[in-house]
Write a protein that holds these residues in place. Structure first.
Motif, PDB file in Angstrom:
ATOM      1  N   GLY A 141       0.786  -1.221   0.000  1.00 15.83           N
ATOM      2  CA  GLY A 141       0.000   0.000   0.000  1.00 15.83           C
ATOM      3  C   GLY A 141       0.821   1.276   0.000  1.00 15.83           C
ATOM      4  O   GLY A 141       0.285   2.381   0.043  1.00 15.83           O
ATOM      5  N   ALA A 142       2.152   1.151  -0.093  1.00 12.77           N
ATOM      6  CA  ALA A 142       3.014   2.345  -0.047  1.00 12.77           C
ATOM      7  C   ALA A 142       2.816   3.230  -1.267  1.00 12.77           C
ATOM      8  O   ALA A 142       3.020   4.450  -1.203  1.00 12.77           O
ATOM      9  CB  ALA A 142       4.477   1.921   0.055  1.00 12.77           C
ATOM     10  N   GLY A 143       2.472   2.603  -2.407  1.00 10.09           N
ATOM     11  CA  GLY A 143       2.296   3.379  -3.641  1.00 10.09           C
ATOM     12  C   GLY A 143       3.194   2.907  -4.780  1.00 10.09           C
ATOM     13  O   GLY A 143       3.262   3.545  -5.827  1.00 10.09           O
ATOM     14  N   LYS A 144       3.847   1.754  -4.592  1.00  8.04           N
ATOM     15  CA  LYS A 144       4.818   1.268  -5.578  1.00  8.04           C
ATOM     16  C   LYS A 144       4.138   0.973  -6.927  1.00  8.04           C
ATOM     17  O   LYS A 144       4.620   1.393  -7.979  1.00  8.04           O
ATOM     18  CB  LYS A 144       5.534   0.009  -5.059  1.00  8.04           C
ATOM     19  N   THR A 145       3.039   0.258  -6.878  1.00  5.92           N
ATOM     20  CA  THR A 145       2.370  -0.128  -8.132  1.00  5.92           C
ATOM     21  C   THR A 145       1.774   1.093  -8.827  1.00  5.92           C
ATOM     22  O   THR A 145       1.777   1.177 -10.064  1.00  5.92           O
ATOM     23  CB  THR A 145       1.306  -1.215  -7.842  1.00  5.92           C
ATOM     24  N   THR A 146       1.297   2.037  -8.041  1.00  7.14           N
ATOM     25  CA  THR A 146       0.802   3.297  -8.628  1.00  7.14           C
ATOM     26  C   THR A 146       1.934   3.995  -9.374  1.00  7.14           C
ATOM     27  O   THR A 146       1.752   4.482 -10.506  1.00  7.14           O
ATOM     28  CB  THR A 146       0.254   4.207  -7.506  1.00  7.14           C
ATOM     29  N   LEU A 147       3.109   4.012  -8.761  1.00  6.37           N
ATOM     30  CA  LEU A 147       4.268   4.635  -9.403  1.00  6.37           C
ATOM     31  C   LEU A 147       4.566   3.948 -10.744  1.00  6.37           C
ATOM     32  O   LEU A 147       4.831   4.617 -11.754  1.00  6.37           O
ATOM     33  CB  LEU A 147       5.465   4.523  -8.444  1.00  6.37           C
ATOM     34  N   PHE A 148       4.487   2.609 -10.763  1.00  7.16           N
ATOM     35  CA  PHE A 148       4.761   1.886 -12.010  1.00  7.16           C
ATOM     36  C   PHE A 148       3.677   2.147 -13.058  1.00  7.16           C
ATOM     37  O   PHE A 148       3.960   2.190 -14.253  1.00  7.16           O
ATOM     38  CB  PHE A 148       4.940   0.385 -11.744  1.00  7.16           C
ATOM     39  N   GLY A 149       2.453   2.331 -12.606  1.00  7.09           N
ATOM     40  CA  GLY A 149       1.381   2.704 -13.540  1.00  7.09           C
ATOM     41  C   GLY A 149       1.678   4.044 -14.205  1.00  7.09           C
ATOM     42  O   GLY A 149       1.404   4.248 -15.395  1.00  7.09           O
ATOM     43  N   LEU A 150       2.280   4.942 -13.447  1.00  5.27           N
ATOM     44  CA  LEU A 150       2.660   6.251 -13.997  1.00  5.27           C
ATOM     45  C   LEU A 150       3.845   6.109 -14.959  1.00  5.27           C
ATOM     46  O   LEU A 150       3.860   6.729 -16.026  1.00  5.27           O
ATOM     47  CB  LEU A 150       2.996   7.222 -12.863  1.00  5.27           C
ATOM     48  N   PHE A 151       4.818   5.246 -14.599  1.00  2.00           N
ATOM     49  CA  PHE A 151       5.965   5.026 -15.496  1.00  2.00           C
ATOM     50  C   PHE A 151       5.510   4.469 -16.838  1.00  2.00           C
ATOM     51  O   PHE A 151       6.050   4.803 -17.880  1.00  2.00           O
ATOM     52  CB  PHE A 151       6.964   4.028 -14.885  1.00  2.00           C
ATOM     53  N   ALA A 152       4.522   3.572 -16.775  1.00  2.00           N
ATOM     54  CA  ALA A 152       4.068   2.910 -18.007  1.00  2.00           C
ATOM     55  C   ALA A 152       3.118   3.785 -18.811  1.00  2.00           C
ATOM     56  O   ALA A 152       2.708   3.403 -19.906  1.00  2.00           O
ATOM     57  CB  ALA A 152       3.394   1.588 -17.642  1.00  2.00           C
ATOM     58  N   GLY A 153       2.759   4.931 -18.266  1.00  2.00           N
ATOM     59  CA  GLY A 153       1.821   5.798 -18.971  1.00  2.00           C
ATOM     60  C   GLY A 153       0.381   5.323 -18.847  1.00  2.00           C
ATOM     61  O   GLY A 153      -0.496   5.768 -19.583  1.00  2.00           O
ATOM     62  N   LEU A 154       0.127   4.410 -17.899  1.00  2.00           N
ATOM     63  CA  LEU A 154      -1.241   3.900 -17.705  1.00  2.00           C
ATOM     64  C   LEU A 154      -2.059   4.864 -16.854  1.00  2.00           C
ATOM     65  O   LEU A 154      -3.284   4.864 -16.906  1.00  2.00           O
ATOM     66  CB  LEU A 154      -1.201   2.531 -17.012  1.00  2.00           C
ATOM     67  N   LEU A 155      -1.373   5.636 -16.026  1.00  2.00           N
ATOM     68  CA  LEU A 155      -2.024   6.652 -15.187  1.00  2.00           C
ATOM     69  C   LEU A 155      -1.393   7.994 -15.513  1.00  2.00           C
ATOM     70  O   LEU A 155      -0.230   8.059 -15.918  1.00  2.00           O
ATOM     71  CB  LEU A 155      -1.791   6.335 -13.697  1.00  2.00           C
ATOM     72  N   ARG A 156      -2.148   9.036 -15.317  1.00  2.00           N
ATOM     73  CA  ARG A 156      -1.595  10.391 -15.514  1.00  2.00           C
ATOM     74  C   ARG A 156      -1.433  11.059 -14.163  1.00  2.00           C
ATOM     75  O   ARG A 156      -2.367  11.050 -13.353  1.00  2.00           O
ATOM     76  CB  ARG A 156      -2.558  11.230 -16.368  1.00  2.00           C
ATOM     77  N   PRO A 157      -0.247  11.624 -13.914  1.00  2.00           N
ATOM     78  CA  PRO A 157      -0.035  12.230 -12.597  1.00  2.00           C
ATOM     79  C   PRO A 157      -0.960  13.412 -12.338  1.00  2.00           C
ATOM     80  O   PRO A 157      -1.295  14.151 -13.275  1.00  2.00           O
ATOM     81  CB  PRO A 157       1.422  12.691 -12.646  1.00  2.00           C
ATOM     82  N   GLY A 158      -1.366  13.560 -11.075  1.00  2.00           N
ATOM     83  CA  GLY A 158      -2.125  14.751 -10.703  1.00  2.00           C
ATOM     84  C   GLY A 158      -1.204  15.962 -10.694  1.00  2.00           C
ATOM     85  O   GLY A 158      -1.599  17.082 -11.004  1.00  2.00           O
TER      86      GLY A 158
END
Ligand SMILES: Nc1ncnc2c1ncn2[C@@H]1O[C@H](COP(=O)(O)OP(=O)(O)OP(=O)(O)O)[C@@H](O)[C@H]1O
Length: 234
Positions: free
Chosen positions: A38-55
């Motif tokens: 729950g630290a946020g590691k997978t979210t970070l990888f989603g951002l690296f892959a361009g799957l999520l857009r940073p706020g």
């Protein structure tokens, strides 16, 4: 080429998963991103892959902001395996190479090279179904190297593997960093981090540490330090 993350934030609705995260992963360095569930590691990888857009904030590779040029320089290994079990190791890699527009002799050369780097060449003709979990993960790391990225990003790639396989994989990826790759390795297991690594500790979306392991822990065992700053045993 350096991976640079600056002021990165991401929220799922009201849940702030990453909050102003800033760090660099330069060439030749094994950067361990240690964080409990729950630290946020997978979210970070989603951002690296361009799957999520940073706020808020930015990700760049060698000065290229997120986009085609940055993605072309990154090799990403996700937490969930994505190999076709009924294809051989080579067939899986050949298909991945083709998707990136790499074909013919060039593909063959790169596949051999990538498999050599992970000591997987003798398994090349085996179906993935016949491989153990550690060899499957090594195949995925080899696949992530086919387009010759300068940054290798691994999201908890050893989850579910036995101790011997975990140690073999971390050994191989440390060697890749020594050869000059920038490696970012997410884990919640302190025994995957070595004395000479650079350590980032992520907890509840914030970076609590960013420095050489010995400096961060001030000589204490890493597991004790990690427990004291996050309250999570590892
Ligand atoms: N789709 C979602 N909707 C709402 N909250 C989410 C979602 N995905 C993740 N979160 C929350 O965001 C935070 C960060 O989650 P994330 O999966 O990035 O952590 P993690 O470090 O990868 O953990 P793990 O090791 O369990 O995979 C957690 O509090 C999680 O509950």
């Amino acid at each position: 080429m350096t991976l640079t993350v600056e002021g990165l934030s991401y929220a799922y609705g009201a849940k702030q998963a990453l909050d102003g995260v800033t760090f660099q992963a330069p060439p030749g360095r094994f950067t361990a991103l240690l964080g409990p569930n729950g630290a946020g590691k997978t979210t970070l990888f989603g951002l690296f892959a361009g799957l999520l857009r940073p706020g808020a904030g930015t990700i760049s590779v060698a000065g290229h902001p997120m986009g085609r040029a940055a993605l072309a320089r990154m090799g990403i290994v996700f937490q969930q395996p994505t190999l076709d079990l009924d294809l051989t190791v080579t067939q899986n890699l050949r298909y991945a190479a083709a998707l990136r527009g790499i074909a013919g002799r060039d593909a063959g050369r790169r596949i051999d090279q990538a498999l050599d780097r992970l000591a997987m060449r003798e398994r090349a003709a085996e179906k993935v179904r016949a491989l153990n979990g550690g060899h499957r993960r090594r195949t995925e790391i080899a696949r992530a190297l086919l387009h010759e990225p300068s940054v290798l990003l691994c999201d908890e790639p050893t989850v579910g593997l036995d101790a011997a396989s975990r140690s073999a994989i971390t050994e191989h990826v440390h060697a890749l960093a020594t050869e000059g790759l920038a490696v970012l390795w997410a884990t919640h297991l302190t025994d995957e981090v070595r004395e000479g690594d650079h350590l980032l500790i992520l907890h509840r979306g914030r970076l609590l540490a960013d420095g050489p392991v010995a400096e961060v822990t001030a000589g204490a065992p890493l597991s004790d330090h990690f427990l004291s700053v996050t309250g999570a045993a590892a």
